[in-house]
Write an enzyme that holds these catalytic residues in place. Structure first.
Site, PDB file in Angstrom:
ATOM      1  N   LYS A  52       2.976  -4.442  -1.424  1.00 13.92           N
ATOM      2  CA  LYS A  52       3.132  -4.619  -2.877  1.00 13.92           C
ATOM      3  C   LYS A  52       4.586  -4.969  -3.215  1.00 13.92           C
ATOM      4  CE  LYS A  52      -0.869  -1.719  -3.748  1.00 13.92           C
ATOM      5  NZ  LYS A  52      -1.457  -0.405  -4.062  1.00 13.92           N
ATOM      6  N   GLN A  96       0.621   5.535  -5.784  1.00 16.86           N
ATOM      7  CA  GLN A  96      -0.308   5.222  -4.693  1.00 16.86           C
ATOM      8  C   GLN A  96      -1.238   6.411  -4.412  1.00 16.86           C
ATOM      9  OE1 GLN A  96      -0.526   2.175  -3.363  1.00 16.86           O
ATOM     10  NE2 GLN A  96      -2.126   2.715  -1.931  1.00 16.86           N
ATOM     11  N   ASP A 119      -2.435  -0.222 -12.770  1.00 21.88           N
ATOM     12  CA  ASP A 119      -3.580   0.038 -11.888  1.00 21.88           C
ATOM     13  C   ASP A 119      -4.893   0.076 -12.677  1.00 21.88           C
ATOM     14  OD1 ASP A 119      -3.504   0.322  -9.124  1.00 21.88           O
ATOM     15  OD2 ASP A 119      -2.479   2.263  -9.219  1.00 21.88           O
TER      16      ASP A 119
HETATM   17  N1  GUN Z   1      -5.174   3.420  -2.971  1.00 24.00           N
HETATM   18  C1  GUN Z   1      -6.086   2.531  -2.520  1.00 24.00           C
HETATM   19  N2  GUN Z   1      -6.205   1.493  -3.377  1.00 24.00           N
HETATM   20  C2  GUN Z   1      -5.346   1.734  -4.387  1.00 24.00           C
HETATM   21  C3  GUN Z   1      -5.000   1.019  -5.570  1.00 24.00           C
HETATM   22  O1  GUN Z   1      -5.526  -0.042  -5.894  1.00 24.00           O
HETATM   23  N3  GUN Z   1      -4.050   1.599  -6.348  1.00 24.00           N
HETATM   24  C4  GUN Z   1      -3.476   2.778  -6.030  1.00 24.00           C
HETATM   25  N4  GUN Z   1      -2.568   3.263  -6.872  1.00 24.00           N
HETATM   26  N5  GUN Z   1      -3.760   3.474  -4.960  1.00 24.00           N
HETATM   27  C5  GUN Z   1      -4.701   2.940  -4.131  1.00 24.00           C
END
Ligand code: GUN
Length: 297
Positions: A52, A96, A119
């Site tokens: 990311k 996350q 998100d």
């Molecule tokens: N863990 C797995 N996929 C995601 C996601 O799309 N966003 C976040 N914040 N955590 C994740």
């Protein structure tokens, strides 16, 4: 033999479009900013966060990374979220998941300002999505769509797979994929069925699907006998089934790709399918947040 839907390629297109928008904002004095929060040392999460941040750098989005220890308390995380909510350089906040077991994730997710919730996991954004009647209402609203479900819709749309009137079957009812992708497919006028662990005959329901979304979290559950000829298959699964001789993770999806591709019209691979789309849609949301929060068009 199915068309292989390349998430890598579609993600590249979307990233190129987002870079143009990000640069346009920069030229008007607004630098889009994404804050990432990682708690603990989960290796997969570290890889995702790294990807990311790298993508932010490529697209002219400033990233602010915060890595807290496995032992961080709920109040420490909430304190950091509050600080990021008030930081004008931060337009998007991503915490996350999964968080360590002693942390109540729901509490953290609702503490993120809904205006910075790139998100799309905040109850306010989830509720707003639930309340919209069609795709136009959704796209015209200021809500942040959850990245993986939004990425799936973009993959289908940009591959030319008809959604209106299609029988869409989703396997998995999670808050981050199954439920929101059902809402988005409904908004596209698909007829939607959600299967889960209580479904009596999974194969029977899956065989109705023109579009099948597998978001189960178990390797190769969807097999060739469970799909009809001409189905489009979107495989959300990322299952680690061991290591390659070079020490890399061996990934497989929730779908038995080799069997199912013989019957499908189109299918996403793992890796290189849905995964890159999640990151692309996060970048889209971050630039949208920068636009909405700054008021600069
Ligand atoms: N863990 C797995 N996929 C995601 C996601 O799309 N966003 C976040 N914040 N955590 C994740």
């Amino acid at each position: 033999m199915a068309q292989i839907i390349s998430g890598n390629e579609v993600s590249k297109q979307i990233q190129a479009e987002t870079k143009v928008e990000s640069e346009a904002l920069r030229s008007k004095g607004v630098v889009p900013g994404l804050a990432t929060v990682l708690v603990g040392e989960d290796p997969a999460s570290q890889v995702y966060i790294g990807q990311k941040i790298k993508t932010c750098n490529k697209l002219g989005i400033e990233s602010f990374h915060h890595h807290l220890s496995e032992k961080a308390t709920e109040s420490e995380i909430l304190g950091l979220v509050q600080k990021l909510n008030n930081d004008p350089k931060v337009h998007g906040i991503l915490c996350q998941l999964p968080l360590p077991k002693h942390i109540d994730s729901d509490k953290i997710l609702v503490a993120i300002s809904p205006n910075k919730d790139v998100d799309g996991f905040h109850l306010m954004n989830m509720g707003k999505l639930l309340s919209k009647k069609n795709a136009r209402e959704i796209s015209e609203s200021g809500i942040y769509l959850p990245c993986t479900p939004h990425g799936i819709i973009q993959l289908l749309r940009r591959t030319g797979i008809p959604m209106a009137g299609a029988e869409a079957v989703i396997v998995g009812r999670s808050n981050i994929v199954g439920k929101p992708v059902a809402l988005l497919l409904m908004a596209e006028n698909a007829t939607v069925t959600i299967c889960h662990t209580g479904t009596k005959d999974l194969g029977e329901v899956c065989r109705r699907a023109d579009i099948l979304v597998a978001a189960i979290g178990k390797p190769k559950v969807v097999t060739a006998d469970m799909v009809k000829n001409g189905v489009t298959v979107i495989d959300v699964g990322v299952n680690r089934i061991g290591k390659t001789p070079e020490g890399k993770d061996m990934l497989v999806g929730d779908v038995d790709f080799d069997g199912v591709k013989e019957k499908a019209r189109a299918i996403t691979p793992v890796p290189g399918g849905v995964g890159p789309m999640t990151i692309a849609m996060l970048m889209v949301n971050t630039v949208k947040a920068a636009r909405l929060l700054s008021g600069v068009k």
